[in-house]
Design a protein around this motif. Structure first.
Motif, PDB file in Angstrom:
ATOM      1  N   LEU A   1       0.812  -1.383  -0.031  1.00  0.00           N
ATOM      2  CA  LEU A   1      -0.122  -0.058  -0.001  1.00  0.00           C
ATOM      3  C   LEU A   1       0.842   1.307   0.164  1.00  0.00           C
ATOM      4  N   GLY A   2       1.975   1.127   0.586  1.00  0.00           N
ATOM      5  CA  GLY A   2       3.150   2.390   0.875  1.00  0.00           C
ATOM      6  C   GLY A   2       3.564   2.600  -0.601  1.00  0.00           C
ATOM      7  N   ILE A   3       3.957   1.776  -1.430  1.00  0.00           N
ATOM      8  CA  ILE A   3       4.441   1.964  -2.566  1.00  0.00           C
ATOM      9  C   ILE A   3       3.310   2.332  -3.624  1.00  0.00           C
ATOM     10  N   TYR A   4       2.292   1.836  -3.337  1.00  0.00           N
ATOM     11  CA  TYR A   4       0.890   2.124  -4.328  1.00  0.00           C
ATOM     12  C   TYR A   4       0.782   3.811  -4.141  1.00  0.00           C
ATOM     13  N   LEU A   5       0.829   4.166  -2.739  1.00  0.00           N
ATOM     14  CA  LEU A   5       0.578   5.682  -2.577  1.00  0.00           C
ATOM     15  C   LEU A   5       1.861   6.678  -3.012  1.00  0.00           C
ATOM     16  N   THR A   6       3.091   6.019  -2.778  1.00  0.00           N
ATOM     17  CA  THR A   6       4.336   6.667  -3.411  1.00  0.00           C
ATOM     18  C   THR A   6       4.258   6.822  -4.842  1.00  0.00           C
ATOM     19  N   VAL A   7       3.627   5.754  -5.743  1.00  0.00           N
ATOM     20  CA  VAL A   7       3.413   6.122  -7.221  1.00  0.00           C
ATOM     21  C   VAL A   7       2.306   7.149  -7.248  1.00  0.00           C
ATOM     22  N   LEU A   8       1.325   7.341  -6.802  1.00  0.00           N
ATOM     23  CA  LEU A   8       0.523   8.199  -7.012  1.00  0.00           C
ATOM     24  C   LEU A   8       0.931   9.612  -6.289  1.00  0.00           C
ATOM     25  N   ALA A   9       1.604   9.828  -5.574  1.00  0.00           N
ATOM     26  CA  ALA A   9       2.173  10.868  -5.156  1.00  0.00           C
ATOM     27  C   ALA A   9       3.032  11.556  -6.369  1.00  0.00           C
ATOM     28  N   VAL A  10       3.799  10.690  -6.629  1.00  0.00           N
ATOM     29  CA  VAL A  10       4.848  10.960  -7.941  1.00  0.00           C
ATOM     30  C   VAL A  10       4.112  11.501  -9.082  1.00  0.00           C
ATOM     31  N   SER A  11       2.871  11.108  -9.534  1.00  0.00           N
ATOM     32  CA  SER A  11       2.014  11.451 -10.562  1.00  0.00           C
ATOM     33  C   SER A  11       1.556  12.760 -10.055  1.00  0.00           C
ATOM     34  N   THR A  12       1.256  13.197  -8.984  1.00  0.00           N
ATOM     35  CA  THR A  12       0.948  14.427  -8.267  1.00  0.00           C
ATOM     36  C   THR A  12       1.960  15.582  -8.935  1.00  0.00           C
ATOM     37  N   VAL A  13       3.131  15.163  -8.605  1.00  0.00           N
ATOM     38  CA  VAL A  13       4.320  16.139  -8.941  1.00  0.00           C
ATOM     39  C   VAL A  13       4.239  16.087 -10.447  1.00  0.00           C
ATOM     40  N   ALA A  14       4.348  15.146 -11.123  1.00  0.00           N
ATOM     41  CA  ALA A  14       4.446  15.225 -12.609  1.00  0.00           C
ATOM     42  C   ALA A  14       3.284  15.940 -13.386  1.00  0.00           C
ATOM     43  N   GLY A  15       2.047  15.903 -12.627  1.00  0.00           N
ATOM     44  CA  GLY A  15       0.916  16.414 -13.151  1.00  0.00           C
ATOM     45  C   GLY A  15       0.807  17.870 -13.012  1.00  0.00           C
ATOM     46  N   SER A  16       1.357  18.321 -11.660  1.00  0.00           N
ATOM     47  CA  SER A  16       1.447  19.904 -11.503  1.00  0.00           C
ATOM     48  C   SER A  16       2.435  20.569 -12.231  1.00  0.00           C
ATOM     49  N   ILE A  17       3.637  19.661 -12.746  1.00  0.00           N
ATOM     50  CA  ILE A  17       4.278  20.548 -13.589  1.00  0.00           C
ATOM     51  C   ILE A  17       4.022  20.245 -14.969  1.00  0.00           C
ATOM     52  N   ALA A  18       3.442  19.141 -15.502  1.00  0.00           N
ATOM     53  CA  ALA A  18       2.836  18.887 -16.844  1.00  0.00           C
ATOM     54  C   ALA A  18       1.768  19.851 -17.060  1.00  0.00           C
ATOM     55  N   GLY A  19       0.924  20.236 -15.920  1.00  0.00           N
ATOM     56  CA  GLY A  19      -0.258  21.168 -16.272  1.00  0.00           C
ATOM     57  C   GLY A  19      -0.072  22.573 -15.541  1.00  0.00           C
ATOM     58  N   ARG A  20       1.368  22.988 -15.776  1.00  0.00           N
ATOM     59  CA  ARG A  20       1.690  24.215 -15.361  1.00  0.00           C
ATOM     60  C   ARG A  20       0.877  25.251 -16.029  1.00  0.00           C
ATOM     61  N   ARG A  21       0.590  25.451 -17.193  1.00  0.00           N
ATOM     62  CA  ARG A  21      -0.118  26.434 -17.860  1.00  0.00           C
ATOM     63  C   ARG A  21      -1.315  26.758 -17.188  1.00  0.00           C
ATOM     64  N   ILE A  22      -1.944  25.360 -16.933  1.00  0.00           N
ATOM     65  CA  ILE A  22      -3.605  25.406 -16.635  1.00  0.00           C
ATOM     66  C   ILE A  22      -3.578  25.767 -15.031  1.00  0.00           C
ATOM     67  N   PHE A  23      -2.821  25.495 -14.303  1.00  0.00           N
ATOM     68  CA  PHE A  23      -2.454  26.007 -13.053  1.00  0.00           C
ATOM     69  C   PHE A  23      -2.330  27.434 -12.871  1.00  0.00           C
ATOM     70  N   ASP A  24      -1.025  27.932 -13.311  1.00  0.00           N
ATOM     71  CA  ASP A  24      -0.489  29.113 -13.285  1.00  0.00           C
ATOM     72  C   ASP A  24      -1.539  30.118 -13.845  1.00  0.00           C
ATOM     73  N   ARG A  25      -2.252  29.933 -15.144  1.00  0.00           N
ATOM     74  CA  ARG A  25      -3.232  30.833 -15.701  1.00  0.00           C
ATOM     75  C   ARG A  25      -4.124  31.121 -14.888  1.00  0.00           C
ATOM     76  N   ARG A  26      -5.003  30.092 -14.458  1.00  0.00           N
ATOM     77  CA  ARG A  26      -6.125  30.231 -13.732  1.00  0.00           C
ATOM     78  C   ARG A  26      -5.764  30.836 -12.242  1.00  0.00           C
ATOM     79  N   PHE A  27      -4.685  30.601 -11.808  1.00  0.00           N
ATOM     80  CA  PHE A  27      -4.254  31.132 -10.368  1.00  0.00           C
ATOM     81  C   PHE A  27      -4.095  32.422 -10.350  1.00  0.00           C
TER      82      PHE A  27
END
Length: 458
Positions: free
Chosen positions: A406-432
């Protein structure tokens, strides 16, 4: 009342009244949500055939997961109401539906009384509870967000989100008190039902407070525009046509929160008992401690987010969770002392993720479809990763004999959070950046029409 005067008055008594109205209903709904997880082990014996304990628990969490399938439907239904008829109306309805489903659970006959109809009725109650919860967060967060001046939006939303965890913690505390003051036989016979029936007065309180506050300035302005232009609102159609890139980014970035939120809400107590070897009262106490850590971290993250921005806060949170997921669950499974440290770390991780993940529901979507788009994206994510979290957790831990799967599963999803926030930078920064423009409390109001982002279907 104009939008300018509404936000100029968002101080003192009015600010407390608005946040209290949103938080009271939120507290009621998530108290209900937390109770199910706290008594999951007992429900397994009440609503399913006697036999293997793990099988019974898996059945209970399967019902939990099936309930999550109703959340996207609830998001669509109540999202449409929120975007077409107002945030306040949607909030009043969600608290009634969720608490109604919860109270009904307290009245259900058991498997020994009606056989297979017992788990079937439990599923129906869970689905009603889930439908209401599916529309709650996006409606309540939009309500507080749109009432708030730009410089305090994250902190105000953080107070609302913290009320969620206060509700969940209250469920844990009441379960602890009820089991302590009643004999084991009485608690298993009818004491657990009291926890669900508390939903009735909580629902009435939530509806009363929510009906006594005014609609948000942004929605009132949108409603006036719709009346002048005589354009029929079509929030779901506009969402599916125009908001899918932002919805995809939100799904990737909040998958880790979906998992960790259910891990603490509905599985942590069971995890501490079955894997960590804690006694029931020790597990309850540890769960309360974990929720205190969640509340503190959520409020602190609100201050951070107002200072550094939504995307950076989400990136920081994802990095911290990726680093601590395995160690915290390993500690939580190592007995009482390690368990207390582990649950504090897990709670802190959840609080760090909660505020940016939930604030994003309002920040990255325009006012015309804010509740629909936020609710649909968030609840699809919750259904995919949150609803399956406890049952996957039981299966992983039963298969591996420890907490590492379960810990490894959560780690993988947390890495996807970081990757998504970087890949979606234009959406986050423009809206914010748009959300941080001087609002009515600080300067001229900025609307979707003024920024050239008005939806095709208002």
């Amino acid at each position: 009342m104009t939008s300018t005067s509404a936000q100029l008055e968002f101080t003192g008594r009015r600010r407390r009244r608005i946040i209290l109205a949103a938080s009271a209903g939120n507290f009621a709904e998530w108290y209900d949500w937390g109770v199910y997880g706290v008594v999951a082990t007992l429900l397994a014996t009440q609503f399913f055939p006697s036999g293997d304990a793990v099988t019974g628990l898996l059945n209970t969490y399967a019902v939990f997961a099936l309930g999550y399938l109703a959340r996207p439907l609830g998001g669509i239904v109540f999202g449409r109401i929120g975007d077409k008829h107002g945030r306040r109306r949607a909030m009043s309805l969600t608290v009634l539906v969720t608490c109604g489903g919860t109270a009904a659970m307290g009245l259900l006959p058991t498997y020994q009384q009606i056989g297979l109809f017992a788990p079937l009725l439990l599923v129906l109650c869970r689905m009603a509870q889930s439908m209401g919860a599916g529309g709650e967060y996006a409606s309540a967060i939009s309500f507080v967000y749109e009432h708030s001046p730009a410089r305090r939006r994250a902190r105000n939303v953080a107070q609302l989100v913290a009320s969620t965890f206060v509700g969940i913690m209250t469920g844990s505390v009441l379960a602890r008190i009820t089991s302590a003051v009643m004999s084991r036989e009485s608690y298993e016979a009818y004491g657990w039902r009291i926890l669900f029936l508390v939903a009735v007065p909580l629902a009435l309180m939530g509806v009363y407070l929510r009906r006594r506050v005014e609609e948000t300035p942004e929605f009132e302005e949108l409603a006036r525009t719709r009346r002048k232009t005589a354009v029929e609102a079509a929030p779901l159609r506009s969402t599916l046509r125009q908001q899918w890139p932002a919805m995809l980014v939100l799904l990737v970035c909040t998958a880790s929160y979906a998992l960790i939120s259910t891990t603490i809400t509905s599985y942590l107590t069971t995890f501490l008992i079955d894997v960590g070897g804690l006694a029931t009262d020790q597990a309850y106490n540890a769960t309360v401690l974990s929720n205190l850590a969640v509340i503190a971290a959520t409020l602190a993250t609100g201050v951070l987010c107002d200072r550094v921005g939504l995307r950076r806060t989400l990136t920081i949170a994802g990095c911290v969770v990726a680093a601590l997921a395995v160690p915290s669950l390993a500690l939580a499974a190592s007995g009482l002392a390690g368990g207390l440290v582990g649950v504090v770390l897990i709670g802190t991780c959840k609080g760090l993720l909660a505020l940016p993940a939930l604030l994003a529901l309002s920040v990255i979507f325009p006012v015309t479809v804010r509740v629909t788009a936020g609710a649909l994206a968030y609840n699809v994510t919750q259904a995919a990763f949150g609803g399956t979290g406890p049952i996957i957790g039981v299966w992983l831990n039963d298969s591996t004999g420890g907490p590492y799967g379960l810990g490894i599963y959560l780690t993988v999803l947390a890495v996807s959070t970081v990757a998504g926030s970087i890949a979606g930078r234009r959406i986050f920064d423009r809206r914010f950046a748009e959300a941080a423009l001087p609002g009515p409390a600080e300067g001229p109001a900025t609307t979707d029409a003024q920024t050239g982002q008005k939806e095709q279907h208002i």
